[in-house]
Design a protein around this motif. Structure first.
Motif, PDB file in Angstrom:
ATOM      1  N   VAL A  81       0.863  -1.199   0.000  1.00  0.00           N
ATOM      2  CA  VAL A  81       0.000   0.000   0.000  1.00  0.00           C
ATOM      3  C   VAL A  81       0.894   1.242   0.000  1.00  0.00           C
ATOM      4  CG1 VAL A  81      -1.757   1.308   1.266  1.00  0.00           C
ATOM      5  CG2 VAL A  81      -1.817  -1.202   1.290  1.00  0.00           C
ATOM      6  N   ALA A  82       0.960   1.924  -1.115  1.00  0.00           N
ATOM      7  CA  ALA A  82       1.663   3.207  -1.224  1.00  0.00           C
ATOM      8  C   ALA A  82       3.104   3.147  -0.691  1.00  0.00           C
ATOM      9  CB  ALA A  82       0.851   4.295  -0.527  1.00  0.00           C
ATOM     10  N   HIS A  83       3.564   4.268  -0.134  1.00  0.00           N
ATOM     11  CA  HIS A  83       4.918   4.370   0.423  1.00  0.00           C
ATOM     12  C   HIS A  83       4.814   4.503   1.941  1.00  0.00           C
ATOM     13  CE1 HIS A  83       6.189   5.249  -3.673  1.00  0.00           C
ATOM     14  NE2 HIS A  83       5.147   6.045  -3.724  1.00  0.00           N
ATOM     15  N   LEU A  84       5.926   4.282   2.623  1.00  0.00           N
ATOM     16  CA  LEU A  84       5.906   4.303   4.087  1.00  0.00           C
ATOM     17  C   LEU A  84       5.337   5.623   4.633  1.00  0.00           C
ATOM     18  CD1 LEU A  84       6.524   2.901   6.724  1.00  0.00           C
ATOM     19  CD2 LEU A  84       8.883   3.734   6.566  1.00  0.00           C
ATOM     20  N   ALA A  85       5.706   6.742   4.025  1.00  0.00           N
ATOM     21  CA  ALA A  85       5.225   8.043   4.536  1.00  0.00           C
ATOM     22  C   ALA A  85       3.694   8.085   4.484  1.00  0.00           C
ATOM     23  CB  ALA A  85       5.818   9.175   3.711  1.00  0.00           C
ATOM     24  N   ILE A  86       3.122   7.503   3.441  1.00  0.00           N
ATOM     25  CA  ILE A  86       1.653   7.500   3.311  1.00  0.00           C
ATOM     26  C   ILE A  86       1.054   6.492   4.285  1.00  0.00           C
ATOM     27  CG2 ILE A  86      -0.214   6.883   1.700  1.00  0.00           C
ATOM     28  CD1 ILE A  86       1.763   8.105  -0.479  1.00  0.00           C
ATOM     29  N   ARG A  87       1.737   5.355   4.450  1.00  0.00           N
ATOM     30  CA  ARG A  87       1.218   4.342   5.398  1.00  0.00           C
ATOM     31  C   ARG A  87       1.282   4.847   6.840  1.00  0.00           C
ATOM     32  NH1 ARG A  87       4.305   0.959   2.031  1.00  0.00           N
ATOM     33  NH2 ARG A  87       5.813   0.389   3.638  1.00  0.00           N
ATOM     34  N   ASN A  88       2.168   5.779   7.113  1.00  0.00           N
ATOM     35  CA  ASN A  88       2.238   6.348   8.469  1.00  0.00           C
ATOM     36  C   ASN A  88       1.038   7.223   8.785  1.00  0.00           C
ATOM     37  OD1 ASN A  88       4.536   5.330   9.651  1.00  0.00           O
ATOM     38  ND2 ASN A  88       5.879   6.798   8.616  1.00  0.00           N
ATOM     39  N   ARG A  89       0.362   7.742   7.753  1.00  0.00           N
ATOM     40  CA  ARG A  89      -0.790   8.636   7.959  1.00  0.00           C
ATOM     41  C   ARG A  89      -2.118   7.965   7.616  1.00  0.00           C
ATOM     42  NH1 ARG A  89      -0.309  12.291  11.214  1.00  0.00           N
ATOM     43  NH2 ARG A  89      -2.207  13.203  10.348  1.00  0.00           N
ATOM     44  N   GLY A  90      -2.140   7.184   6.533  1.00  0.00           N
ATOM     45  CA  GLY A  90      -3.393   6.603   6.032  1.00  0.00           C
ATOM     46  C   GLY A  90      -3.990   5.628   7.037  1.00  0.00           C
ATOM     47  N   THR A  91      -5.319   5.566   7.064  1.00  0.00           N
ATOM     48  CA  THR A  91      -6.026   4.700   8.017  1.00  0.00           C
ATOM     49  C   THR A  91      -6.812   3.624   7.276  1.00  0.00           C
ATOM     50  OG1 THR A  91      -8.047   6.044   7.963  1.00  0.00           O
ATOM     51  CG2 THR A  91      -6.346   6.692   9.564  1.00  0.00           C
ATOM     52  N   ILE A  92      -7.076   2.531   7.975  1.00  0.00           N
ATOM     53  CA  ILE A  92      -7.856   1.450   7.359  1.00  0.00           C
ATOM     54  C   ILE A  92      -9.257   1.951   7.006  1.00  0.00           C
ATOM     55  CG2 ILE A  92      -8.472   0.455   9.627  1.00  0.00           C
ATOM     56  CD1 ILE A  92      -8.540  -2.303   8.243  1.00  0.00           C
ATOM     57  N   GLY A  93      -9.851   2.744   7.907  1.00  0.00           N
ATOM     58  CA  GLY A  93     -11.203   3.246   7.633  1.00  0.00           C
ATOM     59  C   GLY A  93     -11.216   4.152   6.414  1.00  0.00           C
ATOM     60  N   GLY A  94     -10.207   5.023   6.305  1.00  0.00           N
ATOM     61  CA  GLY A  94     -10.142   5.933   5.157  1.00  0.00           C
ATOM     62  C   GLY A  94     -10.012   5.172   3.855  1.00  0.00           C
ATOM     63  N   SER A  95      -9.180   4.146   3.870  1.00  0.00           N
ATOM     64  CA  SER A  95      -8.981   3.371   2.646  1.00  0.00           C
ATOM     65  C   SER A  95     -10.262   2.639   2.253  1.00  0.00           C
ATOM     66  CB  SER A  95      -7.831   2.374   2.854  1.00  0.00           C
ATOM     67  OG  SER A  95      -7.623   1.669   1.669  1.00  0.00           O
ATOM     68  N   LEU A  96     -10.936   2.041   3.230  1.00  0.00           N
ATOM     69  CA  LEU A  96     -12.177   1.314   2.913  1.00  0.00           C
ATOM     70  C   LEU A  96     -13.244   2.285   2.399  1.00  0.00           C
ATOM     71  CD1 LEU A  96     -12.328  -1.231   5.876  1.00  0.00           C
ATOM     72  CD2 LEU A  96     -11.598  -1.643   3.531  1.00  0.00           C
ATOM     73  N   CYS A  97     -13.356   3.463   3.045  1.00  0.00           N
ATOM     74  CA  CYS A  97     -14.422   4.410   2.657  1.00  0.00           C
ATOM     75  C   CYS A  97     -14.106   5.116   1.344  1.00  0.00           C
ATOM     76  CB  CYS A  97     -14.631   5.449   3.753  1.00  0.00           C
ATOM     77  SG  CYS A  97     -15.255   4.706   5.258  1.00  0.00           S
ATOM     78  N   HIS A  98     -12.832   5.295   1.042  1.00  0.00           N
ATOM     79  CA  HIS A  98     -12.468   5.960  -0.217  1.00  0.00           C
ATOM     80  C   HIS A  98     -12.888   5.097  -1.422  1.00  0.00           C
ATOM     81  CE1 HIS A  98     -10.430   8.739  -2.775  1.00  0.00           C
ATOM     82  NE2 HIS A  98      -9.588   7.824  -3.216  1.00  0.00           N
ATOM     83  N   ALA A  99     -12.906   3.785  -1.212  1.00  0.00           N
ATOM     84  CA  ALA A  99     -13.490   2.856  -2.195  1.00  0.00           C
ATOM     85  C   ALA A  99     -12.795   2.881  -3.556  1.00  0.00           C
ATOM     86  CB  ALA A  99     -14.996   3.122  -2.357  1.00  0.00           C
ATOM     87  N   ASP A 100     -11.481   2.960  -3.517  1.00  0.00           N
ATOM     88  CA  ASP A 100     -10.740   2.871  -4.782  1.00  0.00           C
ATOM     89  C   ASP A 100     -10.681   1.392  -5.191  1.00  0.00           C
ATOM     90  OD1 ASP A 100      -8.647   2.640  -6.707  1.00  0.00           O
ATOM     91  OD2 ASP A 100      -7.954   4.628  -6.099  1.00  0.00           O
ATOM     92  N   PRO A 101     -11.130   1.045  -6.394  1.00  0.00           N
ATOM     93  CA  PRO A 101     -11.170  -0.376  -6.777  1.00  0.00           C
ATOM     94  C   PRO A 101      -9.787  -1.017  -6.922  1.00  0.00           C
ATOM     95  CG  PRO A 101     -11.869   1.025  -8.616  1.00  0.00           C
ATOM     96  CD  PRO A 101     -11.704   1.923  -7.423  1.00  0.00           C
ATOM     97  N   ALA A 102      -8.731  -0.178  -6.977  1.00  0.00           N
ATOM     98  CA  ALA A 102      -7.380  -0.736  -7.082  1.00  0.00           C
ATOM     99  C   ALA A 102      -6.689  -0.815  -5.715  1.00  0.00           C
ATOM    100  CB  ALA A 102      -6.534   0.103  -8.038  1.00  0.00           C
ATOM    101  N   ALA A 103      -7.361  -0.373  -4.648  1.00  0.00           N
ATOM    102  CA  ALA A 103      -6.729  -0.362  -3.327  1.00  0.00           C
ATOM    103  C   ALA A 103      -6.731  -1.760  -2.710  1.00  0.00           C
ATOM    104  CB  ALA A 103      -7.461   0.623  -2.418  1.00  0.00           C
ATOM    105  N   GLU A 104      -5.697  -2.036  -1.941  1.00  0.00           N
ATOM    106  CA  GLU A 104      -5.539  -3.381  -1.376  1.00  0.00           C
ATOM    107  C   GLU A 104      -6.560  -3.665  -0.268  1.00  0.00           C
ATOM    108  OE1 GLU A 104      -3.044  -1.273  -1.929  1.00  0.00           O
ATOM    109  OE2 GLU A 104      -1.674  -2.340  -3.264  1.00  0.00           O
ATOM    110  N   LEU A 105      -6.775  -2.691   0.646  1.00  0.00           N
ATOM    111  CA  LEU A 105      -7.601  -2.995   1.826  1.00  0.00           C
ATOM    112  C   LEU A 105      -9.053  -3.334   1.488  1.00  0.00           C
ATOM    113  CD1 LEU A 105      -5.901  -0.586   4.343  1.00  0.00           C
ATOM    114  CD2 LEU A 105      -6.243  -3.042   4.691  1.00  0.00           C
ATOM    115  N   PRO A 106      -9.691  -2.643   0.553  1.00  0.00           N
ATOM    116  CA  PRO A 106     -11.053  -3.069   0.192  1.00  0.00           C
ATOM    117  C   PRO A 106     -11.086  -4.510  -0.343  1.00  0.00           C
ATOM    118  CG  PRO A 106     -10.658  -0.829  -0.539  1.00  0.00           C
ATOM    119  CD  PRO A 106      -9.340  -1.350  -0.063  1.00  0.00           C
ATOM    120  N   GLY A 107     -10.089  -4.879  -1.141  1.00  0.00           N
ATOM    121  CA  GLY A 107     -10.035  -6.261  -1.646  1.00  0.00           C
ATOM    122  C   GLY A 107      -9.834  -7.254  -0.514  1.00  0.00           C
TER     123      GLY A 107
END
Ligand SMILES: Cc1cc2nc3c(=O)[nH]c(=O)nc-3n(C[C@H](O)[C@H](O)[C@H](O)COP(=O)(O)OP(=O)(O)OC[C@H]3O[C@@H](n4cnc5c(N)ncnc54)[C@H](O)[C@@H]3O)c2cc1C
Length: 253
Positions: A81-107
């Protein structure tokens, strides 16, 4: 409970929302920053599975010993999932709600048959996604917790994806679980992350791999864009399904 202001938008890690604001793709009148709600940042036991607070950061998932022990497929996918700097800020809830079909967490939520708890209701991950960047969440509804049911002991797993450079969104990806049943999910392969149910049904006999690969390619409807054609993505889904099924079967006990 929901946000009282109909025009307000939740800000979590900001790693998807802020770029959209910068590009003026989205112009909400009010942002509600929920990142300091410490009660939404946790990973806890749930009958051998896990309850994860929506504000748990990607990097916390990546480094959690509970995640590694109970859901190694999630642990394996997090560094993709992205780069470490982004993983330090990004949240599981944000990723699920953003609903990008290419994102790992929704899959992964589909693969692990997650239950998603919001301020109003419980939603199965399978019922959460409606289209690209669209979920069933209503205006002001907040995702609070993600629950992952325990997997049977000895479940084999694999997560395979292909991206042009490390840290880029995947052109396509496939997650697999092999045990008493086989589950396959694909990302970057349709308007939403999807379970490949028809292909799963063929997996009782893996010597049938050519038919399985063909079925996986037929079950997805990827888009063409600057990074790759629909045909190329369809081809990738076949290759990744074969690779992930082989790896997961080797890991299954
Ligand atoms: C350069 C770059 C590369 C990236 N690469 C990848 C990648 O390879 N794979 C990948 O999966 N992601 C990738 N991302 C996205 C990243 O994982 C984000 O962190 C994630 O998608 C959004 O999480 P967030 O916490 O930052 O949410 P935010 O950006 O704060 O919010 C995203 C959306 O979700 C809503 N929201 C957030 N939390 C909640 C909640 N609890 N309840 C209701 N709504 C909520 C917001 O209102 C907003 O609409 C990338 C981002 C960047 C900038």
């Amino acid at each position: 409970m929901a946000l009282a202001d109909d025009d307000a938008v939740i800000l979590a890690g900001g790693q998807s929302l802020v770029p959209m604001l910068n590009f003026r793709l989205f112009t909400p009148t009010r942002l509600v920053d929920i990142t300091r709600i410490a009660d939404l940042d946790y990973i806890k036991d749930w009958n051998g599975g896990l309850r994860i607070g929506a504000l748990t950061r990607h990097h916390t998932l990546e480094t959690s010993s509970l995640v590694k022990e109970r859901f190694p497929v999630l642990r394996a996918a997090m560094p993709l999932v992205a780069h470490l700097a982004i993983r330090n800020r990004g949240t599981i809830g944000g990723s699920l709600c953003h609903a990008d079909p290419a994102a790992e967490l929704p899959g992964l939520a589909l693969l692990l048959e997650a239950e998603l708890q919001t301020t109003k209701r419980t939603i199965a991950a399978a019922d959460f996604y409606e289209g690209t960047l669209t979920s069933v969440l209503e205006q002001g509804e907040i995702l609070t917790e993600i629950r992952l049911p325990a997997l049977p002991v000895g479940t084999g797993w694999a997560f395979e994806e292909f991206s042009r450079r490390s840290g880029d969104f995947a052109l396509a990806g496939v997650g697999v679980l092999v045990g008493s049943e086989t589950r396959i999910t694909a990302i970057g392969a349709d308007e939403t992350p999807i379970r490949l149910k028809r292909t799963e049904a063929l997996c009782t006999d893996l010597s049938n791999m050519d038919a399985i690969v063909q079925s996986a390619r037929e079950e997805v409807s990827p888009n063409s864009d600057l990074h790759g054609s629909a045909d190329y993505r369809r081809h990738l889904i076949g290759v990744l399904t074969k690779r992930a099924l082989t790896e997961a079967s080797e890991r299954a006990e």
